[in-house]
Design a protein around this motif. Structure first.
Motif, PDB file in Angstrom:
ATOM      1  N   MET A 199     -57.859 -19.513   2.310  1.00 63.32           N
ATOM      2  CA  MET A 199     -57.841 -20.213   3.601  1.00 63.32           C
ATOM      3  C   MET A 199     -59.186 -20.018   4.312  1.00 63.32           C
ATOM      4  O   MET A 199     -59.533 -18.909   4.675  1.00 63.32           O
ATOM      5  CB  MET A 199     -56.705 -19.661   4.467  1.00 63.32           C
ATOM      6  CG  MET A 199     -56.137 -20.711   5.353  1.00 63.32           C
ATOM      7  SD  MET A 199     -54.549 -20.231   6.112  1.00 63.32           S
ATOM      8  CE  MET A 199     -54.862 -18.662   6.865  1.00 63.32           C
ATOM      9  N   LYS A 223     -62.174 -21.843   7.140  1.00 63.17           N
ATOM     10  CA  LYS A 223     -62.477 -22.895   8.115  1.00 63.17           C
ATOM     11  C   LYS A 223     -63.519 -23.840   7.535  1.00 63.17           C
ATOM     12  O   LYS A 223     -64.451 -23.411   6.874  1.00 63.17           O
ATOM     13  CB  LYS A 223     -63.054 -22.258   9.381  1.00 63.17           C
ATOM     14  CG  LYS A 223     -61.990 -21.722  10.306  1.00 63.17           C
ATOM     15  CD  LYS A 223     -61.593 -22.768  11.322  1.00 63.17           C
ATOM     16  CE  LYS A 223     -60.543 -22.185  12.245  1.00 63.17           C
ATOM     17  NZ  LYS A 223     -59.667 -23.172  12.823  1.00 63.17           N
ATOM     18  N   PHE A 232     -56.582 -17.579  14.780  1.00 64.08           N
ATOM     19  CA  PHE A 232     -57.791 -18.424  14.879  1.00 64.08           C
ATOM     20  C   PHE A 232     -57.789 -19.515  13.813  1.00 64.08           C
ATOM     21  O   PHE A 232     -58.292 -20.613  14.030  1.00 64.08           O
ATOM     22  CB  PHE A 232     -59.060 -17.578  14.738  1.00 64.08           C
ATOM     23  CG  PHE A 232     -59.294 -16.642  15.901  1.00 64.08           C
ATOM     24  CD1 PHE A 232     -58.541 -16.746  17.065  1.00 64.08           C
ATOM     25  CD2 PHE A 232     -60.280 -15.670  15.839  1.00 64.08           C
ATOM     26  CE1 PHE A 232     -58.744 -15.894  18.135  1.00 64.08           C
ATOM     27  CE2 PHE A 232     -60.493 -14.810  16.908  1.00 64.08           C
ATOM     28  CZ  PHE A 232     -59.726 -14.922  18.049  1.00 64.08           C
ATOM     29  N   MET A 233     -57.211 -19.209  12.643  1.00 64.88           N
ATOM     30  CA  MET A 233     -57.177 -20.213  11.583  1.00 64.88           C
ATOM     31  C   MET A 233     -56.373 -21.437  12.009  1.00 64.88           C
ATOM     32  O   MET A 233     -56.587 -22.526  11.485  1.00 64.88           O
ATOM     33  CB  MET A 233     -56.560 -19.633  10.297  1.00 64.88           C
ATOM     34  CG  MET A 233     -57.308 -18.486   9.668  1.00 64.88           C
ATOM     35  SD  MET A 233     -59.010 -18.823   9.226  1.00 64.88           S
ATOM     36  CE  MET A 233     -58.808 -19.953   7.868  1.00 64.88           C
ATOM     37  N   THR A 234     -55.439 -21.251  12.944  1.00 72.96           N
ATOM     38  CA  THR A 234     -54.615 -22.381  13.355  1.00 72.96           C
ATOM     39  C   THR A 234     -55.250 -23.207  14.470  1.00 72.96           C
ATOM     40  O   THR A 234     -54.714 -24.242  14.852  1.00 72.96           O
ATOM     41  CB  THR A 234     -53.223 -21.908  13.850  1.00 72.96           C
ATOM     42  OG1 THR A 234     -53.408 -21.176  15.070  1.00 72.96           O
ATOM     43  CG2 THR A 234     -52.540 -21.026  12.843  1.00 72.96           C
ATOM     44  N   ILE A 235     -56.377 -22.750  15.010  1.00 70.10           N
ATOM     45  CA  ILE A 235     -57.046 -23.542  16.046  1.00 70.10           C
ATOM     46  C   ILE A 235     -57.687 -24.761  15.375  1.00 70.10           C
ATOM     47  O   ILE A 235     -58.428 -24.598  14.408  1.00 70.10           O
ATOM     48  CB  ILE A 235     -58.127 -22.706  16.768  1.00 70.10           C
ATOM     49  CG1 ILE A 235     -57.462 -21.543  17.510  1.00 70.10           C
ATOM     50  CG2 ILE A 235     -58.933 -23.574  17.733  1.00 70.10           C
ATOM     51  CD1 ILE A 235     -58.436 -20.642  18.240  1.00 70.10           C
TER      52      ILE A 235
END
Lengths: 293, 284
Positions: free
Chosen positions: A1, A3, B169-172
């Motif tokens: 996972m 960003k 934060f990964m879900t932002i």
């Protein structure tokens, strides 16, 4: 996972992780490495020099009947604490789940003990069972039972188990209650229509669905009884009588700080470290599994 | 719950039995706290000639005054203050360093990122109890015995909070960071204006858990506070018991026990929703 959108630069992020990194190194990695290092030495009685003994401390420990007894004590203690905290919690959660309207009040009342520190819980239970002034021990005396956890190892164990399990009931209750609430009501209603009575529904449908939570709690409670019960034991029994309640963590403390036997205490720390590592691996393995449940 | 009137509920017509069981459970669980409260409101002679009363007496004010302002070794008010500083220090410290490092891990690619991640991960596995002797030596060599820093610092080196924030934060949504970058916002501006406000609930939930964790510490303050002036209340109670055959001052000790549990209980009860959320978050 990962960003997709990120910021550029490397100096800023390094400054951002620096506080945690520095604190972890000074107060975590360095002491942990020291524990491993010291476990290979025996310091002389004056603490002036130490002699390298390789795995001597470990060999000594594994041959030491007090240490082996402490292992057994820890096993018995953690099994008892886990069951004495999980089973009442499950029963209470099942009841609360049935009482939809008023479950909030009961939950609020039941989570109190979680906020009570293990050491304070120890003082409360010690007070109730105190051989001179304790109200419970007094009534037991009236019934002809002579309670004395200061002398009787079995009673001492019983008392530290109850005092440790007490606060955990709140914790387990919250998790069980949440798990029960998430069991699809349609399943339960379907089986109710099929004529299954309450206990039948509980064992055939509800229990299998909450097993993941139960297993999670099992691991967490074992870890709790290994480490966080130090306060209970120190306030109630100080490991006695005749080391009947000396669990592994308590022995690390009493050999290291009271007995000043640093080599042995460090070796014990390392062994504990391995035990926690194993428990953590079990926990992670299980979390992985739960995703596919 | 919407299914409250479903068939299952109708079948369970013996709800009074369930209520009875619950009330019984609550009473049993509350009994130790009740007894401690009663003991904190009666006189010493009433306790040392068993059985002690099970209804409160009239010494409430006297006993609590004696505990708060005189205590046994040190006034309990001082220990309460120490506990408060320690609990706040641990909660605020841990949250701050974890927010920063989680932000760095999620929003940057920097050399050593993977190594850092694994280093933090390992700290998950080692409670302070396992490394007490060497950690004590580190604190002693820094001259931090009997200091607030000594009480706080070793306990904020843990990774749970970092992982929790990373997860969040990964879900932002990426669009937010994208927009901030297009607008030419600096990373820290983005952190302060967007990430922090969005994490409010998580921060609050974690704060509740960490405050209780810090307040209830026992072993660590026991080791490093040799000066009674620095005792925290949870470890100070045990120090109030006389070492020899002297009789303990039960009313004062029990008043102290009640005082020791009031702050965390208030936090748990008044922020029950956040607390439950924090508990479920931080364990998974």
């Amino acid at each position: 996972m990962e960003k997709r959108v990120i910021f550029r630069g490397w100096l800023l992020p390094i400054c951002l992780v620096a506080p945690q990194l520095i604190i972890s190194i000074i107060f975590f990695f360095y002491p942990a490495a020291q524990a491993v290092w010291q476990s290979l030495f025996i310091p002389d009685p004056f603490g002036l020099s130490s002699q390298y003994v390789g795995l001597g401390n470990f060999e000594y420990l594994l041959g030491d009947k007090y240490y082996r007894a402490s292992f057994l004590t820890t096993a018995v203690f953690s099994v008892l604490v886990t069951f004495c905290s999980m089973i009442p919690a499950l029963l209470l959660a099942v009841c609360a789940d049935r009482l939809i309207k008023s479950s909030g009040i009961y939950s609020t009342l039941l989570i109190w003990p979680y906020a009570v520190a293990p050491a304070v819980a120890g003082v409360l239970w010690m007070f109730m069972f105190n051989t001179r002034v304790g109200i419970v021990s007094w009534y037991l005396g009236q019934l002809g039972y002579d309670w004395n956890h200061v002398l009787n190892g079995g009673e001492a164990m019983g008392l530290v188990v109850i005092a440790s399990a007490w606060g955990r009931i709140s914790y387990n209750f919250l998790f069980f209650f949440a798990a029960l609430q998430s069991v699809p009501k349609s399943l339960i209603e379907a089986s109710a229509i099929d004529g299954a009575h309450f206990w039948r529904r509980f064992f055939d449908i509800v229990l299998p669905l909450i097993t993941p939570t139960a297993f999670f709690l099992l691991v967490v409670n074992v870890v709790y009884s290994f480490f966080e019960t130090f306060g209970v034991i120190h306030t109630i029994t100080a490991g006695g009588p005749q080391q009947a309640t000396t669990i592994l963590v308590y022995k690390v403390f009493s050999d290291g700080f009271v007995g000043q036997d640093l080599g042995s205490s460090s070796a014990q720390s390392v062994i504990l470290l391995v035990v926690v590592g194993l428990l953590t691996v079990i926990q992670f393995k299980y979390i992985e599994k739960r995703v596919h449940y | 719950m919407a299914f409250g009137n479903g068939i299952v509920q109708k079948k369970g017509s013996h709800l009074w039995l369930t209520h009875l069981f619950m009330i019984l459970g609550v009473l049993i669980i509350f009994f130790p706290i009740w007894l401690a409260f009663v003991a904190s409101t009666v006189t010493q002679p009433e306790i040392v000639s068993p059985p002690m009363p099970i209804l409160p007496g009239d010494q409430f004010i006297d006993n609590y005054k004696a505990a708060l302002f005189a205590g046994v070794n040190v006034p309990v008010a001082k220990m309460l203050f120490n506990s408060f500083v320690m609990a706040m220090g641990i909660a605020v410290g841990k949250i701050t360093i974890s927010l920063l490092s989680a932000f760095a891990i999620v929003y940057f690619r920097f050399p050593g990122r993977q190594v850092f991640f694994w280093l933090i991960f390992i700290t998950l596995m080692l409670p302070v109890e396992v490394r007490i002797v060497p950690t004590f030596e580190v604190i002693a060599s820094f001259g931090l015995l009997n200091s607030y820093s000594g009480l706080i610092l070793p306990l904020i080196a843990s990774a749970t909070a970092t992982f929790l924030f990373r997860q969040f934060f990964m879900t932002i949504p990426d669009e937010l960071a994208e927009a901030a970058r297009v607008d030419g916002a600096k990373p820290m501006r983005f952190f302060i204006d967007i990430v922090l406000p969005m994490s409010r609930t998580n921060i609050a939930a974690l704060f509740v858990i960490l405050f209780i964790y810090g307040w209830n510490q026992y072993l660590w303050p026991l080791l490093i506070t040799t000066d009674p002036e620095m005792n925290t209340i949870v470890m100070g109670i045990k120090q109030m018991f006389p070492s020899g055959d002297d009789v303990a001052e039960w009313p004062v000790i029990m008043a102290t026990s009640i005082l020791a549990m009031i702050p965390p209980v208030i936090v748990v009860i008044s922020m029950q929703k956040l607390f439950v959320r924090g508990l479920m978050d931080s364990e998974k």
